[in-house]
Design a protein around this motif. Structure first.
Motif, mmCIF file in Angstrom:
data_model
loop_
_atom_site.group_PDB
_atom_site.id
_atom_site.type_symbol
_atom_site.label_atom_id
_atom_site.label_comp_id
_atom_site.label_asym_id
_atom_site.label_seq_id
_atom_site.Cartn_x
_atom_site.Cartn_y
_atom_site.Cartn_z
ATOM 1 N N ALA A 76 0.800 -1.243 -0.021
ATOM 2 C CA ALA A 76 0.073 -0.037 -0.040
ATOM 3 C C ALA A 76 0.940 1.214 -0.023
ATOM 4 O O ALA A 76 2.157 1.184 0.330
ATOM 5 C CB ALA A 76 -1.033 0.057 1.090
ATOM 6 N N PRO A 77 0.542 2.313 -0.188
ATOM 7 C CA PRO A 77 1.279 3.507 -0.366
ATOM 8 C C PRO A 77 2.003 3.640 0.953
ATOM 9 O O PRO A 77 3.344 4.159 0.816
ATOM 10 C CB PRO A 77 0.169 4.749 -0.733
ATOM 11 C CG PRO A 77 -0.814 3.940 -1.596
ATOM 12 C CD PRO A 77 -1.106 2.546 -0.924
ATOM 13 N N SER A 78 1.327 3.812 2.068
ATOM 14 C CA SER A 78 2.099 4.015 3.342
ATOM 15 C C SER A 78 2.484 2.367 4.022
ATOM 16 O O SER A 78 1.893 1.747 3.704
ATOM 17 C CB SER A 78 1.335 4.760 4.134
ATOM 18 O OG SER A 78 0.267 4.127 4.793
ATOM 19 N N THR A 79 3.725 2.620 4.820
ATOM 20 C CA THR A 79 4.118 1.311 5.453
ATOM 21 C C THR A 79 2.942 1.105 6.522
ATOM 22 O O THR A 79 2.646 -0.203 6.679
ATOM 23 C CB THR A 79 5.433 1.610 5.979
ATOM 24 O OG1 THR A 79 6.289 2.080 5.265
ATOM 25 C CG2 THR A 79 5.852 0.545 6.965
ATOM 26 N N ARG A 80 2.495 2.229 7.149
ATOM 27 C CA ARG A 80 1.392 2.097 7.887
ATOM 28 C C ARG A 80 0.284 1.091 7.628
ATOM 29 O O ARG A 80 -0.224 0.201 8.078
ATOM 30 C CB ARG A 80 0.934 3.530 8.544
ATOM 31 C CG ARG A 80 0.036 3.369 9.695
ATOM 32 C CD ARG A 80 0.044 4.895 9.963
ATOM 33 N NE ARG A 80 -0.929 5.160 11.130
ATOM 34 C CZ ARG A 80 -2.032 5.457 11.084
ATOM 35 N NH1 ARG A 80 -2.707 5.421 9.691
ATOM 36 N NH2 ARG A 80 -2.530 5.416 12.287
ATOM 37 N N ASP A 81 -0.371 1.380 6.519
ATOM 38 C CA ASP A 81 -1.322 0.777 5.775
ATOM 39 C C ASP A 81 -1.098 -0.630 5.403
ATOM 40 O O ASP A 81 -1.762 -1.648 5.726
ATOM 41 C CB ASP A 81 -2.017 1.480 4.635
ATOM 42 C CG ASP A 81 -2.777 2.824 5.032
ATOM 43 O OD1 ASP A 81 -3.060 2.861 6.154
ATOM 44 O OD2 ASP A 81 -3.348 3.567 4.065
ATOM 45 N N SER A 82 0.167 -0.801 5.077
ATOM 46 C CA SER A 82 0.527 -2.256 4.538
ATOM 47 C C SER A 82 0.830 -3.034 5.687
ATOM 48 O O SER A 82 0.320 -4.242 5.601
ATOM 49 C CB SER A 82 1.907 -2.118 4.011
ATOM 50 O OG SER A 82 2.130 -1.106 2.921
ATOM 51 N N VAL A 83 1.031 -2.591 7.108
ATOM 52 C CA VAL A 83 1.192 -3.358 8.326
ATOM 53 C C VAL A 83 -0.101 -3.626 8.557
ATOM 54 O O VAL A 83 -0.250 -4.652 9.071
ATOM 55 C CB VAL A 83 2.038 -2.423 9.082
ATOM 56 C CG1 VAL A 83 1.832 -3.141 10.520
ATOM 57 C CG2 VAL A 83 3.378 -2.681 8.701
ATOM 58 N N ILE A 84 -1.071 -2.538 8.484
ATOM 59 C CA ILE A 84 -2.424 -2.972 9.068
ATOM 60 C C ILE A 84 -3.104 -4.272 8.127
ATOM 61 O O ILE A 84 -3.595 -5.252 8.864
ATOM 62 C CB ILE A 84 -3.235 -1.748 8.797
ATOM 63 C CG1 ILE A 84 -2.950 -0.839 9.865
ATOM 64 C CG2 ILE A 84 -4.906 -1.998 8.965
ATOM 65 C CD1 ILE A 84 -3.747 0.621 9.491
ATOM 66 N N LEU A 85 -2.825 -4.194 6.955
ATOM 67 C CA LEU A 85 -3.359 -5.169 6.018
ATOM 68 C C LEU A 85 -2.409 -6.729 6.507
ATOM 69 O O LEU A 85 -3.278 -7.732 6.364
ATOM 70 C CB LEU A 85 -3.064 -5.172 4.475
ATOM 71 C CG LEU A 85 -4.095 -3.806 4.100
ATOM 72 C CD1 LEU A 85 -3.504 -3.325 2.429
ATOM 73 C CD2 LEU A 85 -5.333 -4.287 4.068
ATOM 74 N N ALA A 86 -1.272 -6.348 6.692
ATOM 75 C CA ALA A 86 -0.501 -7.610 6.969
ATOM 76 C C ALA A 86 -1.039 -8.443 8.117
ATOM 77 O O ALA A 86 -1.387 -9.741 7.929
ATOM 78 C CB ALA A 86 0.779 -7.572 7.053
ATOM 79 N N LYS A 87 -1.334 -7.563 9.263
ATOM 80 C CA LYS A 87 -1.890 -8.143 10.554
ATOM 81 C C LYS A 87 -3.154 -8.750 10.210
ATOM 82 O O LYS A 87 -3.566 -9.794 10.929
ATOM 83 C CB LYS A 87 -1.762 -7.182 11.410
ATOM 84 C CG LYS A 87 -0.683 -6.671 11.976
ATOM 85 C CD LYS A 87 -0.650 -5.697 13.080
ATOM 86 C CE LYS A 87 0.762 -5.583 13.851
ATOM 87 N NZ LYS A 87 1.082 -4.279 14.540
ATOM 88 N N TYR A 88 -4.181 -8.233 9.352
ATOM 89 C CA TYR A 88 -5.462 -8.582 9.114
ATOM 90 C C TYR A 88 -5.374 -9.887 8.314
ATOM 91 O O TYR A 88 -5.870 -10.777 8.667
ATOM 92 C CB TYR A 88 -6.185 -7.486 8.365
ATOM 93 C CG TYR A 88 -7.446 -8.023 8.264
ATOM 94 C CD1 TYR A 88 -8.470 -7.834 9.133
ATOM 95 C CD2 TYR A 88 -8.110 -8.093 6.936
ATOM 96 C CE1 TYR A 88 -9.775 -8.294 9.234
ATOM 97 C CE2 TYR A 88 -9.503 -8.302 6.868
ATOM 98 C CZ TYR A 88 -10.233 -8.224 8.162
ATOM 99 O OH TYR A 88 -11.651 -8.850 8.223
ATOM 100 N N ALA A 89 -4.383 -10.116 7.414
ATOM 101 C CA ALA A 89 -4.304 -11.322 6.531
ATOM 102 C C ALA A 89 -3.936 -12.428 7.539
ATOM 103 O O ALA A 89 -4.081 -13.454 7.608
ATOM 104 C CB ALA A 89 -3.040 -10.998 5.572
#
Ligand SMILES: CC(=O)N[C@H](C=O)[C@@H](O)[C@H](O)[C@H](O)CO
Ligand SMILES: CC(=O)C(=O)O
Length: 303
Positions: free
Chosen positions: A83-96
């Motif tokens: 995702a554009p920000s590391t923050r959102d990428s981390v949120i998605l990874a945790k959700y996955a």
């Protein structure tokens, strides 16, 4: 780690919309069932072909959830979380991870030009966020970032990195990544037009954006390659490439064309999200011809 579950035909999953262009739970699950019945090994969810770039965080989470609800434990599920920000990428990874995905994957950060150290940090922060295996996604033609062998070597020191999905066009890149990472690692072929050559030069498996519109053909290509039947592997790749050229020949987005073909197969998953363009006008009359190319090729290799 046993990496067998990553070996096979892994279609990139498409965004499934209702008639108003909103993410559709029932249509997402319908596409899941369709691909499951075709016998694919797994799904790569929320990547380029999944139009992730045009989805809100909530929409991306919804797609990840619907696919997991339908197929967790049945197919290997890889969540693309770039995702554009590391923050959102981390949120998605945790959700996955919560949803029980088998692995996460990400493109490098996009828009600004990033140094290797920034990309290293970005991917590492995603890896640190979960206990899941990580698959690097190298696709320089869309991200502008070309994964170097040096950065690759540094990344694979982290044992969470179990693979790379390589979509750069030189097949030699696949050969170099495989030679560097060795047996206990999965190199995924990216360019569908080069599936057979990618496999022969060292790819263990494949993830691709056109697999889901013709899974039968990629499953067959894989069968030929693993049997060492290179004459037929080459022939089917030729037929696949004629189809990909046709899929890319219309004025709208490739994914819109693919979705029109799927519609004629009875799978309705809507169109594409702007700025991706739907196909229209005369181009709509060309869909039946493209579907016929696919159906004929399937018939040809079936018997
Ligand atoms: C650039 C790009 O989108 N590459 C995809 C992923 O690797 C491929 O799967 C293509 O969709 C496919 O090879 C058709 O060109
Ligand atoms: C593989 C591919 O095309 C994707 O990232 O969706």
């Amino acid at each position: 780690m046993n990496l067998e579950k990553y070996k096979g035909i892994i279609p990139a999953f498409y965004a499934c919309y209702d008639e108003l262009g909103e993410i559709s739970e029932s249509r997402t699950k319908e596409l899941c069932n369709y691909l499951y019945k075709k016998g694919v090994k797994g799904l790569y969810v929320g990547g380029s072909s999944g139009e992730c770039i045009y989805h809100s965080l909530e929409e991306r989470k919804a797609t990840l959830k619907y696919v997991a609800q339908q197929l967790k434990g049945k197919l290997t599920l890889i969540a693309h979380v770039g995702a554009p920000s590391t923050r959102d990428s981390v949120i998605l990874a945790k959700y996955a991870e919560e949803l029980g995905y088998d692995a996460v994957s990400a493109i490098p950060p996009i828009y600004f030009k990033f140094s290797e150290s920034s990309v290293y940090k970005y991917w590492t922060e995603i890896m640190d966020a979960t206990t899941m295996p990580f698959i690097i996604y190298n696709i320089p033609q869309t991200t502008g970032f070309d994964l170097s062998l040096n950065l690759f070597k540094k990344l694979i020191e982290n044992e969470k990195v179990i693979g790379v999905k390589n979509s750069s066009m030189p097949v030699m890149d696949i050969e170099r990544f495989k030679a560097t990472a060795g047996d206990n690692f999965i190199v995924f072929n990216g360019p569908d037009e080069q599936y057979v050559s990618g496999r022969i030069i060292g790819a263990d498996s494949g993830i691709g954006g056109t697999y889901a519109v013709m899974p039968e053909l990629f499953l067959m290509a894989e069968k030929f390659v693993s049997a060492g039947d290179f004459a037929n592997a080459r022939k089917i790749q030729h037929d696949i490439n004629d189809i990909i050229v046709a899929l890319c020949s219309l004025n709208g987005s490739l994914y819109s064309t693919i979705k029109e073909v799927l519609k004629q197969n009875g799978v309705h998953i809507g169109s594409v999200r702007a700025p991706l363009e739907p196909i229209s006008g005369d181009d709509l009359n060309k869909i039946a011809g493209i579907k016929a190319l696919i159906d004929n090729a399937i018939q040809k290799y079936k018997g």
